[in-house]
Motif scaffolding. Structure first.
Motif, PDB file in Angstrom:
ATOM      1  N   VAL A   5       0.805  -1.235   0.000  1.00 50.23           N
ATOM      2  CA  VAL A   5       0.000   0.000   0.000  1.00 50.23           C
ATOM      3  C   VAL A   5       0.834   1.280   0.000  1.00 50.23           C
ATOM      4  N   HIS A   6       2.166   1.135  -0.066  1.00 51.26           N
ATOM      5  CA  HIS A   6       2.978   2.365  -0.079  1.00 51.26           C
ATOM      6  C   HIS A   6       4.346   2.075  -0.695  1.00 51.26           C
ATOM      7  N   THR A   7       4.523   2.532  -1.924  1.00 51.41           N
ATOM      8  CA  THR A   7       5.811   2.336  -2.582  1.00 51.41           C
ATOM      9  C   THR A   7       6.079   3.540  -3.485  1.00 51.41           C
ATOM     10  N   HIS A   8       7.344   3.689  -3.870  1.00 49.78           N
ATOM     11  CA  HIS A   8       7.727   4.848  -4.697  1.00 49.78           C
ATOM     12  C   HIS A   8       8.316   4.337  -5.999  1.00 49.78           C
ATOM     13  N   LEU A   9       7.465   3.938  -6.930  1.00 47.73           N
ATOM     14  CA  LEU A   9       7.950   3.295  -8.155  1.00 47.73           C
ATOM     15  C   LEU A   9       8.804   4.213  -9.013  1.00 47.73           C
ATOM     16  N   GLY A  90      -1.520  11.690  -0.445  1.00 48.52           N
ATOM     17  CA  GLY A  90      -0.352  11.361   0.372  1.00 48.52           C
ATOM     18  C   GLY A  90       0.905  11.296  -0.467  1.00 48.52           C
ATOM     19  N   GLU A  91       2.113  11.238   0.172  1.00 43.47           N
ATOM     20  CA  GLU A  91       2.074  11.178   1.583  1.00 43.47           C
ATOM     21  C   GLU A  91       2.181  12.573   2.172  1.00 43.47           C
ATOM     22  N   ILE A  92       1.447  12.763   3.268  1.00 45.72           N
ATOM     23  CA  ILE A  92       1.409  14.051   3.952  1.00 45.72           C
ATOM     24  C   ILE A  92       1.757  13.784   5.422  1.00 45.72           C
ATOM     25  N   MET A 150      -1.697   5.280   8.806  1.00 50.72           N
ATOM     26  CA  MET A 150      -0.377   5.726   9.233  1.00 50.72           C
ATOM     27  C   MET A 150       0.620   4.876   8.453  1.00 50.72           C
ATOM     28  N   HIS A 151       1.374   5.507   7.535  1.00 47.20           N
ATOM     29  CA  HIS A 151       2.286   4.721   6.708  1.00 47.20           C
ATOM     30  C   HIS A 151       3.578   4.448   7.466  1.00 47.20           C
ATOM     31  N   CYS A 152       4.158   3.277   7.215  1.00 41.06           N
ATOM     32  CA  CYS A 152       5.431   2.873   7.834  1.00 41.06           C
ATOM     33  C   CYS A 152       5.405   3.159   9.333  1.00 41.06           C
ATOM     34  N   THR A 200       5.965  -1.579   1.561  1.00 39.45           N
ATOM     35  CA  THR A 200       7.436  -1.625   1.518  1.00 39.45           C
ATOM     36  C   THR A 200       8.085  -0.274   1.794  1.00 39.45           C
ATOM     37  N   ASP A 201       7.448   0.840   1.329  1.00 38.78           N
ATOM     38  CA  ASP A 201       8.119   2.140   1.273  1.00 38.78           C
ATOM     39  C   ASP A 201       9.379   2.035   0.408  1.00 38.78           C
ATOM     40  N   ALA A 202       9.363   1.115  -0.563  1.00 38.03           N
ATOM     41  CA  ALA A 202      10.499   0.964  -1.479  1.00 38.03           C
ATOM     42  C   ALA A 202      10.766   2.281  -2.192  1.00 38.03           C
TER      43      ALA A 202
END
Ligand SMILES: [Zn+2]
Ligand SMILES: [Zn+2]
Length: 255
Positions: A5-9, A90-92, A150-152, A200-202
């Motif tokens: 649900v949260h990655t930076h491709l 997001g992300e904020i 709440m991410h990561c 992942t927050d990759a």
């Protein structure tokens, strides 16, 4: 089947097609790529548009870059929010660890984006580091008007409670696999299964046993394994529950 649900491709070296192939091998079938900075919005949207609904997207201005948030940027996000592949804001949030933007400016950009998310009817992905009280206060201020996650998550039990109290989800990254993350594992024990997500927050924060490598969506499977064992459920049951959670938090995403 897992959902990151949260990655930076747009920050990865591999192109999205390669990322998706590798992810599919680990049963990671969907992901959300996150907009952080206005200069990257076009790229983030192009990636998602080309691969939707496998890849969905959010747009927002990261606390590090809060100084770039202004009326023009807000208008851009508002105008793109109705596109089918934009499923969140997001992300904020707030990051007082680095303070790349002044804390007052961060608080202002955070509040304005929480209100924008309310008016466009989308959930938020929140980044919070060393800013627990101010994050909890903003959540309380917006109680009942925002949905989000709440991410990561790597905060205290108090912040987890504050987020759960306002109906938010807690998203767990590869940090949960780290040796020194016992506090986080203890908190996850207390978070209801129907309020958990994984990410992942990759390219950041690769989980054990991939530490030292650049993170990628495929690696979320390692985080899933650890979460399943902490919660005492099978990976299959966890995967079914997490998909339900994603569908309820991101109703716009047709997966
Ligand atoms: Zn973040
Ligand atoms: Zn991120």
């Amino acid at each position: 089947m897992w959902i990151d649900v949260h990655t930076h491709l747009e920050m990865l070296e591999e192109n999205p097609g390669q990322v998706l192939d590798e992810a599919a091998k680990e049963k990671v079938n969907h992901m959300i790529t996150i907009g952080c900075h206005p200069k990257d919005f076009d790229k983030v949207c192009d990636i998602s548009k080309a691969h939707y609904p496998t890849i969905a997207a959010t747009l927002g201005v990261h606390p590090h870059d809060a100084k770039f948030y202004d009326d023009k940027v807000e208008a851009t996000i508002r105008s793109r929010a109705p596109e089918n592949f934009i499923i969140g804001i997001g992300e904020i949030g707030l990051d007082y660890f680095y303070n790349h933007s002044d804390p007052d400016i961060q608080r202002n950009a955070f509040s304005r984006q929480m209100e924008m998310a309310q008016s466009v009817g989308l959930p938020v992905e929140i980044h919070s580091r060393d800013a627990e009280d101010d994050t909890a206060n903003e959540l309380k201020r917006c109680k009942g008007r925002n949905t989000g996650m709440m991410h990561c998550f790597s905060g205290t039990e108090k912040l987890a409670r504050a987020a759960l109290d306002v109906g938010f989800y807690i998203s767990i990254s590869g940090v949960i696999t780290f040796k020194n993350a016992q506090t986080l594992r203890d908190i996850v024990k207390t978070v209801p299964l129907d309020r958990l997500l994984i990410e992942t927050d990759a390219p950041f924060l690769a989980p054990v046993p991939m530490r030292g490598k650049k993170n990628k969506p495929a690696f979320v499977a390692h985080t899933a394994k650890v979460v399943a064992s902490i919660k005492g459920v099978s990976e299959e049951d966890l995967s079914i529950q997490l998909k339900k959670n994603v569908k309820s938090l991101f109703p716009k995403w047709n997966i």
